[in-house]
Design a protein around this motif. Sequence first.
Motif, PDB file in Angstrom:
ATOM      1  N   GLN A 560      30.830  30.119  54.418  1.00 28.51           N
ATOM      2  CA  GLN A 560      30.141  31.383  54.155  1.00 28.51           C
ATOM      3  C   GLN A 560      31.141  32.529  53.964  1.00 28.51           C
ATOM      4  O   GLN A 560      30.859  33.481  53.231  1.00 28.51           O
ATOM      5  N   VAL A 561      32.312  32.444  54.584  1.00 32.01           N
ATOM      6  CA  VAL A 561      33.352  33.453  54.353  1.00 32.01           C
ATOM      7  C   VAL A 561      33.899  33.328  52.932  1.00 32.01           C
ATOM      8  O   VAL A 561      34.132  34.332  52.246  1.00 32.01           O
ATOM      9  N   ARG A 562      34.113  32.100  52.486  1.00 33.77           N
ATOM     10  CA  ARG A 562      34.596  31.901  51.107  1.00 33.77           C
ATOM     11  C   ARG A 562      33.594  32.452  50.099  1.00 33.77           C
ATOM     12  O   ARG A 562      33.974  33.066  49.094  1.00 33.77           O
ATOM     13  N   ARG A 563      32.321  32.233  50.350  1.00 32.84           N
ATOM     14  CA  ARG A 563      31.278  32.749  49.445  1.00 32.84           C
ATOM     15  C   ARG A 563      31.315  34.277  49.387  1.00 32.84           C
ATOM     16  O   ARG A 563      31.198  34.871  48.314  1.00 32.84           O
ATOM     17  N   TYR A 564      31.491  34.909  50.535  1.00 34.85           N
ATOM     18  CA  TYR A 564      31.549  36.376  50.571  1.00 34.85           C
ATOM     19  C   TYR A 564      32.794  36.878  49.838  1.00 34.85           C
ATOM     20  O   TYR A 564      32.719  37.843  49.056  1.00 34.85           O
ATOM     21  N   GLU A 565      33.918  36.238  50.088  1.00 35.69           N
ATOM     22  CA  GLU A 565      35.153  36.652  49.421  1.00 35.69           C
ATOM     23  C   GLU A 565      35.000  36.582  47.903  1.00 35.69           C
ATOM     24  O   GLU A 565      35.366  37.522  47.175  1.00 35.69           O
ATOM     25  N   GLU A 566      34.446  35.474  47.399  1.00 39.63           N
ATOM     26  CA  GLU A 566      34.263  35.314  45.960  1.00 39.63           C
ATOM     27  C   GLU A 566      33.297  36.358  45.407  1.00 39.63           C
ATOM     28  O   GLU A 566      33.530  36.949  44.346  1.00 39.63           O
ATOM     29  N   ALA A 567      32.203  36.618  46.139  1.00 38.93           N
ATOM     30  CA  ALA A 567      31.202  37.581  45.666  1.00 38.93           C
ATOM     31  C   ALA A 567      31.753  38.997  45.659  1.00 38.93           C
ATOM     32  O   ALA A 567      31.518  39.762  44.710  1.00 38.93           O
ATOM     33  N   LEU A 568      32.491  39.366  46.698  1.00 34.85           N
ATOM     34  CA  LEU A 568      33.041  40.724  46.766  1.00 34.85           C
ATOM     35  C   LEU A 568      34.110  40.922  45.707  1.00 34.85           C
ATOM     36  O   LEU A 568      34.171  41.975  45.047  1.00 34.85           O
ATOM     37  N   ARG A 569      34.930  39.916  45.475  1.00 35.22           N
ATOM     38  CA  ARG A 569      35.964  40.033  44.446  1.00 35.22           C
ATOM     39  C   ARG A 569      35.322  40.123  43.058  1.00 35.22           C
ATOM     40  O   ARG A 569      35.755  40.912  42.211  1.00 35.22           O
ATOM     41  N   ALA A 570      34.258  39.342  42.849  1.00 31.98           N
ATOM     42  CA  ALA A 570      33.572  39.378  41.549  1.00 31.98           C
ATOM     43  C   ALA A 570      32.923  40.737  41.302  1.00 31.98           C
ATOM     44  O   ALA A 570      32.781  41.172  40.146  1.00 31.98           O
ATOM     45  N   ALA A 571      32.551  41.424  42.396  1.00 32.76           N
ATOM     46  CA  ALA A 571      31.939  42.753  42.267  1.00 32.76           C
ATOM     47  C   ALA A 571      32.984  43.856  42.151  1.00 32.76           C
ATOM     48  O   ALA A 571      32.625  45.043  42.108  1.00 32.76           O
ATOM     49  N   GLY A 572      34.265  43.482  42.117  1.00 34.18           N
ATOM     50  CA  GLY A 572      35.328  44.469  41.978  1.00 34.18           C
ATOM     51  C   GLY A 572      35.853  44.990  43.301  1.00 34.18           C
ATOM     52  O   GLY A 572      36.602  45.978  43.333  1.00 34.18           O
ATOM     53  N   GLY A 573      35.494  44.339  44.396  1.00 28.22           N
ATOM     54  CA  GLY A 573      35.915  44.802  45.716  1.00 28.22           C
ATOM     55  C   GLY A 573      37.349  44.429  46.039  1.00 28.22           C
ATOM     56  O   GLY A 573      37.932  43.525  45.443  1.00 28.22           O
ATOM     57  N   ASN A 574      37.907  45.134  47.005  1.00 32.04           N
ATOM     58  CA  ASN A 574      39.278  44.933  47.460  1.00 32.04           C
ATOM     59  C   ASN A 574      39.213  44.135  48.757  1.00 32.04           C
ATOM     60  O   ASN A 574      38.902  44.682  49.823  1.00 32.04           O
ATOM     61  N   VAL A 575      39.472  42.827  48.702  1.00 32.85           N
ATOM     62  CA  VAL A 575      39.278  41.947  49.857  1.00 32.85           C
ATOM     63  C   VAL A 575      40.483  41.032  50.040  1.00 32.85           C
ATOM     64  O   VAL A 575      41.039  40.520  49.069  1.00 32.85           O
TER      65      VAL A 575
END
Length: 613
Positions: A560-575
């Motif tokens: 679930q952490v990997r999913r969040y990381e991928e989603a936040l990066r895809a949204a342009g987030g700094n993670v």
Amino acid sequence: MTNDWQRFFTAERPLAVRRGRGPGDRSLIVVESDDGPRLSLWDAERGTVAPLSQLTSGDLAQAVLSSDGEQILSLHDDNGSEVGHVYATRLDGGAGRDLTPDLPPYTLRGIDVAGRADRAVITCAAEDGFALWLLDTAGPAAPEMLFRSPHEAWNGLISTDGALACLDTTDHNPGVRRFAVTVVDTATGEVLDRLTDGPEAPVRGVRFSPVPGDGRVLVATERTGFARPCVWHPKRGTRVDIEAPHIRGDLVPLDWSEDATRILAVHVDGGIHRVMEADLESGALRPLDHPPGAYFEPDVADALCHQWASHYGPGRTVRLLRQRFDSPLRVLHGDGQDAAPVPRLFPEPDLDGVRCESNQVRSADGTHVQLWWARPRRAQGPVPLVLHLHGGPNLVTVDRYDPAAQAWLDEGVAYASLNYRGSVTFGRRFREGFMPAIGDRELEDIEAAVGWLVAEGVADPDKVFVTGASYGGFLSLLSVGRLPGLFAGALAHVPMADWLAGYEDMNPALRAAWASFFGARPEDGLERFVRASPITYVADVVAPVWINQGTHDTRTAPKQVRRYEEALRAAGGNVVVDWYSGGHETSGRAKALGEQSRMLGLVRAALRRQPWS
């Protein structure tokens, strides 16, 4: 920039002093070393403290002594996964012995030892439900199952002579974490009685009487909405309640005196501890004389009810375990009719730390929440601030030593820690106030705390960071998604970032707990899980995010952490995600120091407006 803050991590840091149940006066001392908890054996009768350097495996932070004082019982798992078997390891060396070799791997949710018999009980959670097992700690006898239920059942205890056992059960009210105490006969497995105060008021076991043959159980009740001690005799069906109507807040029972005539308890009012002793014969309740600080720390998801707690020594001697934000744990002194001086077990380093103050903050709906906070020395005007959120949620931040808090303050960053709704020791209504809309009330409390810190001139509103582990990590991620602009960055340790994916992978003990908290399983309450998930709000995150995650975590699983990381990066987030080999609980001074150094570097970068990734 100097690294003087490291002194707070490198100082010897005792974690617990845990008295054995057997004859004599032996205690386990748990100390944080560079690579994790280490044990020493304190024999108070001989006046000796001996390091148990041969014991290096198992969950030593939750270890207990066998009744003969010659063995350590602890869970052995796979790299911190918290799923494994309980082993007995002799203090004189030799390989550990699996006490449940034929059982499938389980998560441990209770362990207790009979004081005058070679017996122990463990409470296990596995795919087939919750069970209480009776173990023979001296010989080869196979474990015996005393109780099984598909519903949450935790905190198994055994009487001093081994004849009775009890555990906290929810069979009377399935799906709701308001326990009753169920007592069983260890010879037959027969359920003898169950103590419940109805569907609204939970009852939890604390300890059987230390007198052999005395079948009374010390329990905590909540008939008034706040914790109170109660002594229950299951065979006679009688109870003695310590009502204490003249005090407000929780009165948390901790221990019996050796003659079972007195009860040690801590009154918690607005987060402040006051140790008290109840005389069962006269009914008198008297406060003990002690300096400010914390005298116990509740636990919720481990094998023991408290991470550490004050307790009785021989006779009526009281051993006060005390710490403060700026002072590591100490065995303070003896107090009682047969008081004897307690030796100084630990050095008292002059760390020159900063004490935290306590304030009540008014949340959006008028609820008061407790906040610990401190300014750096010589701070003038508002400064950068780190807001810490504890895990759980049914845990609490007490006035205990925190090297991370002292490191932030030493580096010129203000520090605060919030006991949001869901925290324990503030009464039942507050503890359950986060359910079932997980995250909603907590975010109100977080926003109120930040507003108070800014209004008081402690925090620069543009330089506030949020951090926490486990549920505190989840709230950190949820905050930057649902309260965009409030925080300059989130530093999340082992967080829940996606409840749907996380529910699938978490261990069975946690699955049952979260179904209770949400009031539904994902298939029945999908919208609740989606609304509570930080991954739902990645498009709104404007602050940088750092996640520190274990590879073998069965509470907040890696997927679930990997999913969040991928989603936040895809949204342009700094993670940024840092992975380590281990489970949910990280330990060791070296690792904690490295994590603090990493966080300090990230906060400095953010203050310079540099990206984290």
